[in-house]
Scaffold this motif. Structure first.
Motif, mmCIF file in Angstrom:
data_model
loop_
_atom_site.group_PDB
_atom_site.id
_atom_site.type_symbol
_atom_site.label_atom_id
_atom_site.label_comp_id
_atom_site.label_asym_id
_atom_site.label_seq_id
_atom_site.Cartn_x
_atom_site.Cartn_y
_atom_site.Cartn_z
ATOM 1 N N THR A 79 0.825 -1.206 0.000
ATOM 2 C CA THR A 79 0.000 0.000 0.000
ATOM 3 C C THR A 79 0.860 1.258 0.000
ATOM 4 O O THR A 79 0.547 2.235 -0.689
ATOM 5 N N ALA A 80 1.951 1.244 0.766
ATOM 6 C CA ALA A 80 2.854 2.396 0.807
ATOM 7 C C ALA A 80 3.488 2.643 -0.560
ATOM 8 O O ALA A 80 3.640 3.794 -0.989
ATOM 9 N N ILE A 81 3.858 1.577 -1.256
ATOM 10 C CA ILE A 81 4.432 1.718 -2.600
ATOM 11 C C ILE A 81 3.410 2.346 -3.544
ATOM 12 O O ILE A 81 3.729 3.271 -4.299
ATOM 13 N N SER A 82 2.185 1.851 -3.506
ATOM 14 C CA SER A 82 1.145 2.358 -4.398
ATOM 15 C C SER A 82 0.914 3.851 -4.184
ATOM 16 O O SER A 82 0.874 4.636 -5.139
ATOM 17 N N ARG A 83 0.807 4.247 -2.939
ATOM 18 C CA ARG A 83 0.531 5.641 -2.614
ATOM 19 C C ARG A 83 1.694 6.548 -2.998
ATOM 20 O O ARG A 83 1.518 7.595 -3.622
ATOM 21 N N THR A 84 2.916 6.145 -2.651
ATOM 22 C CA THR A 84 4.082 6.991 -2.876
ATOM 23 C C THR A 84 4.439 7.081 -4.354
ATOM 24 O O THR A 84 4.827 8.153 -4.847
ATOM 25 N N VAL A 85 4.330 5.988 -5.083
ATOM 26 C CA VAL A 85 4.626 5.999 -6.514
ATOM 27 C C VAL A 85 3.681 6.938 -7.249
ATOM 28 O O VAL A 85 4.106 7.713 -8.120
ATOM 29 N N ALA A 86 2.401 6.891 -6.903
ATOM 30 C CA ALA A 86 1.433 7.787 -7.549
ATOM 31 C C ALA A 86 1.807 9.245 -7.308
ATOM 32 O O ALA A 86 1.745 10.088 -8.218
ATOM 33 N N ARG A 87 2.215 9.549 -6.106
ATOM 34 C CA ARG A 87 2.575 10.924 -5.758
ATOM 35 C C ARG A 87 3.840 11.365 -6.489
ATOM 36 O O ARG A 87 3.897 12.473 -7.025
ATOM 37 N N LYS A 88 4.861 10.518 -6.508
ATOM 38 C CA LYS A 88 6.127 10.886 -7.140
ATOM 39 C C LYS A 88 5.984 11.013 -8.651
ATOM 40 O O LYS A 88 6.562 11.928 -9.264
ATOM 41 N N VAL A 89 5.240 10.122 -9.273
ATOM 42 C CA VAL A 89 5.060 10.189 -10.722
ATOM 43 C C VAL A 89 4.298 11.459 -11.102
ATOM 44 O O VAL A 89 4.608 12.104 -12.110
ATOM 45 N N SER A 90 3.311 11.849 -10.292
ATOM 46 C CA SER A 90 2.564 13.071 -10.588
ATOM 47 C C SER A 90 3.441 14.310 -10.500
ATOM 48 O O SER A 90 3.163 15.327 -11.137
ATOM 49 N N LEU A 91 4.514 14.222 -9.714
ATOM 50 C CA LEU A 91 5.462 15.324 -9.588
ATOM 51 C C LEU A 91 6.613 15.223 -10.587
ATOM 52 O O LEU A 91 7.544 16.037 -10.554
ATOM 53 N N GLY A 92 6.561 14.207 -11.459
ATOM 54 C CA GLY A 92 7.609 14.032 -12.447
ATOM 55 C C GLY A 92 8.863 13.366 -11.912
ATOM 56 O O GLY A 92 9.916 13.398 -12.554
ATOM 57 N N LYS A 93 8.782 12.744 -10.759
ATOM 58 C CA LYS A 93 9.948 12.109 -10.136
ATOM 59 C C LYS A 93 9.887 10.594 -10.360
ATOM 60 O O LYS A 93 9.803 9.806 -9.418
ATOM 61 N N GLU A 94 9.934 10.181 -11.623
ATOM 62 C CA GLU A 94 9.800 8.764 -11.941
ATOM 63 C C GLU A 94 10.996 7.951 -11.455
ATOM 64 O O GLU A 94 10.852 6.787 -11.084
ATOM 65 N N ARG A 95 12.173 8.550 -11.468
ATOM 66 C CA ARG A 95 13.351 7.832 -10.982
ATOM 67 C C ARG A 95 13.207 7.520 -9.493
ATOM 68 O O ARG A 95 13.505 6.407 -9.055
ATOM 69 N N GLU A 96 12.729 8.495 -8.715
ATOM 70 C CA GLU A 96 12.510 8.259 -7.290
ATOM 71 C C GLU A 96 11.422 7.214 -7.065
ATOM 72 O O GLU A 96 11.482 6.446 -6.100
ATOM 73 N N ALA A 97 10.430 7.173 -7.955
ATOM 74 C CA ALA A 97 9.388 6.148 -7.847
ATOM 75 C C ALA A 97 9.985 4.759 -8.033
ATOM 76 O O ALA A 97 9.641 3.813 -7.310
#
Length: 467
Positions: free
Chosen positions: A64-82
């Motif tokens: 669940t933490a991965i799902s939530r954080t990945v969505a947030r980072k990708v929306s900010l353009g931080k795909e590498r951090e995702a």
């Protein structure tokens, strides 16, 4: 594609997959009962609380933490951090799963004899332990896909798991019958390992290509990647990056993990206590167990069947909320929450009306039990709150308030347990049903209040009011 269209599309895919999987599972349970008998199936069911606890400890919160954080980072353009976050979460979950597997194998005799009360579960637990690492792999990767709102991969993984499990059990059964003449229930547990293994292998096989591009078709075309492309896909993980990712992962995943573990423990206490409290009400042992069986084996599964729709909505809602939160658009947040929770509540009202009108008929026709019909009529009232709560819980998790989810679920379960210990001895099983209704209502009100406190729109301050 708009966020609303994405949620609808993902919900349809997951709902169809969920219903198809349940349909396959229904006939699979018939096969198990006819092949291995009631006692064998009983042993098979006896080990599942252990599996649920292992999954809660090693995977549920991290997914669940991965799902939530990945969505947030990708929306900010931080795909590498995702991608870094996925790698960190996957590594941690797999490490915990391997430890859990070893602990299960080393303590299988103690768990079987002292906790489950049947030494015949020892080989079953040993076999079951191999599912935990595989489950960690495909769950974390599916959590990443949910964060990208790409539901095709998790849906395919679920169908692959179900299909290979059923096929594996049937083939093993035919081989063992041919050689020995009778088949042990351990074959069904081997089927769990087979299903989890193929599901993990599938998600791992498409992961390198999928991380390069969002589209599933592109991911499949790029699937034939070399080790060099895999190294380019995954970022190099230095100690500093790992520390930063863990610092972000643990505050989200620990409350979610504690939530799942606590729910499992409290539900176990609740399930174990109901027959005994019914005896305190004045029922005999056989009658109490029969009443409990009707409630959990007939009435509740009927009430919960439409939840396949709301569960799919909830899976899509959480990453969407995290994405909107990252853009700080509170009005859009309110709009999407109102639409989704409103749809879940309307579905609950429709199901409530349906069960009130046809509950007695369902009990007699499908289950051959008037008691089941009475339970369905009473439980129908929880449908609007039960179905809405899954969406509200996803919103809270999407906002990153995982500790609040733990509080709401704990408070709700404590009300149910209070109903078991104090209402059942006075009012019988009806007291438990009342406690169940109150707990769902309390969870709805608490969740709505928490969401309101976190996303209410700030009113602009007038110049004249600044003084």
């Amino acid at each position: 594609m708009s966020r609303k269209q994405t949620i609808i599309r993902g919900t349809i895919i997951l709902t169809i997959t969920g219903f198809l999987s349940r349909f396959m599972g229904f006939f699979y349970r018939i096969f198990l009962s006819r092949t291995f008998g009631e006692e064998g199936v009983g042993l098979y069911q006896l080990i599942f609380p252990v599996y649920a606890l292992c999954y809660s400890l090693t995977t549920a919160g991290i997914e669940t933490a991965i799902s939530r954080t990945v969505a947030r980072k990708v929306s900010l353009g931080k795909e590498r951090e995702a991608r870094e976050f996925l790698l960190t979460g996957l590594s941690l979950s797999f490490f915990l799963a391997c430890i859990c597997m070893i602990v299960m194998q080393k303590n299988a005799a103690f768990i079987a004899s002292s906790i489950l009360g049947d030494e015949r579960c020892i080989p079953l637990l040993t076999i079951l332990s191999y599912t935990v690492p595989c489950s960690a792999i495909h769950s974390c990767i599916c959590g990443y896909c949910y964060g990208l709102k790409q539901t095709s991969v998790p849906a395919s993984a679920q169908l692959i798991e179900q299909t290979t499990r059923i096929s594996g059990v049937y083939l093993l059964y035919r081989l063992v019958i041919k050689d020995q003449g009778n088949a042990p229930i351990a074959i069904a547990v081997c089927g769990l390992v087979i299903g989890e293994f193929f599901s993990a292998a599938y998600t791992l096989s498409i992961l390198p290509g999928f991380l390069k591009g969002r589209r599933i078709k592109k991911a499949i075309r790029r699937n034939a990647s070399s080790s060099d492309s895999v190294r380019k896909t995954f970022p190099s993980m230095t100690a500093g990056i790992l520390y930063r990712q863990l610092k972000e992962l643990l505050p989200l995943s620990v409350p979610l993990t504690a939530n799942r573990v606590l729910i499992n423990l409290l539900q176990s206490i609740e399930a174990i206590s109901i027959p005994g409290r019914l005896q305190r009400y004045g029922l005999g042992t056989s009658e109490a167990l029969s009443l409990y069986g009707v409630l959990n084996g007939m009435a509740l599964p009927c009430i919960l069947f439409p939840s396949a729709v709301t569960s799919s909505i909830s899976i899509m809602l959480m990453p969407t909320v995290a994405e909107i939160q990252a853009s700080d658009d509170r009005q859009e947040m309110l709009d999407i929450i109102k639409k989704v929770t409103g749809a879940c509540f309307i579905l609950g009202l429709f199901c409530c009306l349906t069960f009130l009108l046809f509950g007695a008929w369902i009990g007699i026709t499908l289950f051959g039990s008037r008691t089941a019909g009475k339970f369905i009529l009473t439980l129908a009232w929880i449908c609007p709150f039960l179905y809405t709560n899954s969406a509200l819980s996803s919103v809270i998790n999407g906002l990153g308030k995982t500790g609040s989810t733990l509080f709401v679920n704990t408070f709700s379960l404590l009300i149910r347990i209070a109903g078991v210990f104090y209402a059942i001895p006075l009012f019988g099983i009806q007291g438990y049903l009342w406690g169940l209704l109150i707990s769902q209502l309390a969870a709805t009100l608490l969740s709505a209040w928490i969401i309101y406190r976190n996303i209410r729109v700030k009113r602009p301050v007038r110049a004249g009011n600044r003084l």
